[in-house]
Every structure is written in structure tokens, then in C-alpha cells.
Write an enzyme that holds these catalytic residues in place. Structure first.
Site, PDB file in Angstrom:
ATOM      1  N   VAL A 140      34.703 -18.813  16.397  1.00 26.66           N
ATOM      2  CA  VAL A 140      33.666 -17.858  16.821  1.00 26.66           C
ATOM      3  C   VAL A 140      34.247 -16.502  16.430  1.00 26.66           C
ATOM      4  O   VAL A 140      35.187 -16.021  17.063  1.00 26.66           O
ATOM      5  CB  VAL A 140      33.398 -17.921  18.334  1.00 26.66           C
ATOM      6  CG1 VAL A 140      32.388 -16.867  18.732  1.00 26.66           C
ATOM      7  CG2 VAL A 140      32.879 -19.292  18.711  1.00 26.66           C
ATOM      8  N   PRO A 141      33.742 -15.907  15.370  1.00 27.87           N
ATOM      9  CA  PRO A 141      34.455 -14.807  14.718  1.00 27.87           C
ATOM     10  C   PRO A 141      34.416 -13.477  15.457  1.00 27.87           C
ATOM     11  O   PRO A 141      33.825 -12.505  14.996  1.00 27.87           O
ATOM     12  CB  PRO A 141      33.767 -14.715  13.349  1.00 27.87           C
ATOM     13  CG  PRO A 141      32.379 -15.188  13.614  1.00 27.87           C
ATOM     14  CD  PRO A 141      32.458 -16.222  14.701  1.00 27.87           C
ATOM     15  N   CYS A 142      35.103 -13.426  16.590  1.00 23.60           N
ATOM     16  CA  CYS A 142      35.120 -12.164  17.321  1.00 23.60           C
ATOM     17  C   CYS A 142      35.922 -11.108  16.541  1.00 23.60           C
ATOM     18  O   CYS A 142      35.801  -9.915  16.814  1.00 23.60           O
ATOM     19  CB  CYS A 142      35.658 -12.345  18.732  1.00 23.60           C
ATOM     20  SG  CYS A 142      37.150 -13.295  18.839  1.00 23.60           S
ATOM     21  N   HIS A 143      36.711 -11.551  15.535  1.00 23.56           N
ATOM     22  CA  HIS A 143      37.450 -10.561  14.729  1.00 23.56           C
ATOM     23  C   HIS A 143      36.512  -9.776  13.825  1.00 23.56           C
ATOM     24  O   HIS A 143      36.893  -8.747  13.284  1.00 23.56           O
ATOM     25  CB  HIS A 143      38.534 -11.262  13.904  1.00 23.56           C
ATOM     26  CG  HIS A 143      38.014 -12.307  12.959  1.00 23.56           C
ATOM     27  ND1 HIS A 143      37.693 -13.580  13.371  1.00 23.56           N
ATOM     28  CD2 HIS A 143      37.732 -12.261  11.630  1.00 23.56           C
ATOM     29  CE1 HIS A 143      37.269 -14.286  12.314  1.00 23.56           C
ATOM     30  NE2 HIS A 143      37.266 -13.502  11.250  1.00 23.56           N
TER      31      HIS A 143
END
Length: 175
Positions: A140-143
Site C-alpha cells: 500500500v504505497p504510502c511512500h
DNA sequence: GACAGATGAAGGA
DNA sequence: TCCTTCATCTGTC
């Protein structure tokens, strides 16, 4: 009630990630050297206590997780993600994470844009909180969520990881 | 119910 | 520009 999670390592050239699976799918993902940030007594390697059917299912999810992680670490879009188990999380958090899953590799959004996308344009700080509560970073690409003006903001796995992941995707940062 | 937080915007120097 | 302050909203204790 504690969930029984199966813990499996994922070795990559960047270190060993730890994936934890519930009966519904991938529940948690830890960065290398994450120091077992979640107590650990609720998750254990207890494969021999599970039915072989469930074990096969988890092995399948684990292959998907490993593939997805390797793709992301190579700066590519993961082909397929395993089912994610967000049991016990709030609707708001799940909405935020769903929005993050829509961000393609190489693109970024700001906390404000995510807040707008979930229909709460003023809940920018709450979006930051939901990012921090994300149990499955990287997948889950929170970056890919940055503060306004392309500033780095924060990252649960450490800002070094955030910089590294963004660099892999060819994203340039201010500062 | 109080407080903290991975923000954002506005105002002043 | 840079820094400070404040409004805003949600989650956690």
C-alpha cells in the site's frame, strides 16, 4: 481477541521483510530491521497447526506478496497483490489506503489530494495518521504520499526507506 | 473528552 | 524565502 497470524520472511536484496498472514490475507508487512514493532506474541510460525489447505492458500499469497515486493523494489508496478486483511481498521483508514493503492508507480499525491479523494478535503492531518497506521507499507504505497510542495513528510518505516522507494520509481524530491 | 499528529495555509519579518 | 501560528479532522487513550 487476538488474531492468529502466520509469519513468513521475504528475502530481498534490500534485506529481509516479514509478512504476516491471517485467514483473510496479508495482514502486516514489516521492513527489514523493524525490530519486531508488533509485540510478536500474537504472531508465530505455527504452520504445522494449520490445515494443509490453508497452508497452500498462504503459500500462494506469499508468492504474490514476494513478487509484488520485488517488482516495487525494482521500481515497477506490481502485477497482482494478495488479498489484504484490514480487519479492525476504521472506514476512514481503509478509504485512505484504497486511494493510495490507486497511485501508479512513479506518481505521487499530497496528503491534501488524498483527503480530497476520500471526500474530506480538510482531513489532511487525519490522512497522515492513517498513513502511519498502514500495516502493509510498500504494497500500500504510502511512500507515494508527500506533503505539499513535494516535501518528504514522514514514513513509518523511516524516511530513508521513503527516499529509497521514491528514488527507485524515479521520483524527484525537493530537498 | 482531551490530546497528538507523516498537514496546509496565511501572515509577518 | 523562512518561520510561526492556527484551523481542521481523525484516532487513541
Amino acid at each position: 481477541m487476538k488474531r492468529h497470524l502466520i509469519e513468513l520472511p521475504i528475502s530481498t536484496r534490500d534485506g529481509q521483510f516479514i509478512a504476516r498472514y491471517s485467514e483473510k490475507g496479508l495482514a502486516e508487512l514489516d521492513f527489514p530491521n523493524a525490530n519486531c514493532r508488533r509485540r510478536g506474541n500474537e504472531s508465530q510460525i505455527a504452520a504445522n497447526r494449520d490445515s494443509s489447505r490453508r497452508l497452500l492458500q498462504i503459500q500462494k499469497w506469499h508468492r504474490l506478496t514476494t513478487d509484488a515486493l520485488e517488482n516495487i523494489l525494482a521500481g515497477k508496478e506490481p502485477k497482482k497483490l494478495p488479498p489484504l486483511d484490514w480487519t479492525g481498521k476504521t472506514d476512514f483508514q481503509k478509504s485512505v489506503w484504497r486511494q493510495m493503492l490507486k497511485i501508479p508507480a512513479g506518481k505521487t499525491k499530497s496528503y491534501g489530494e488524498i483527503a480530497q479523494a476520500v471526500g474530506k478535503p480538510k482531513a489532511v492531518r487525519a490522512v497522515g495518521g492513517a498513513c502511519g497506521a498502514n500495516p502493509v507499507p510498500v504494497l500500500v504505497p504510502c511512500h507515494r504520499v508527500l506533503a505539499a510542495n513535494k516535501k518528504l513528510g514522514g514514513f513509518s518505516g523511516g524516511l530513508d526507506w521513503k527516499r529509497k522507494l521514491l528514488a527507485l520509481e524515479g521520483i524527484k524530491l525537493l530537498l
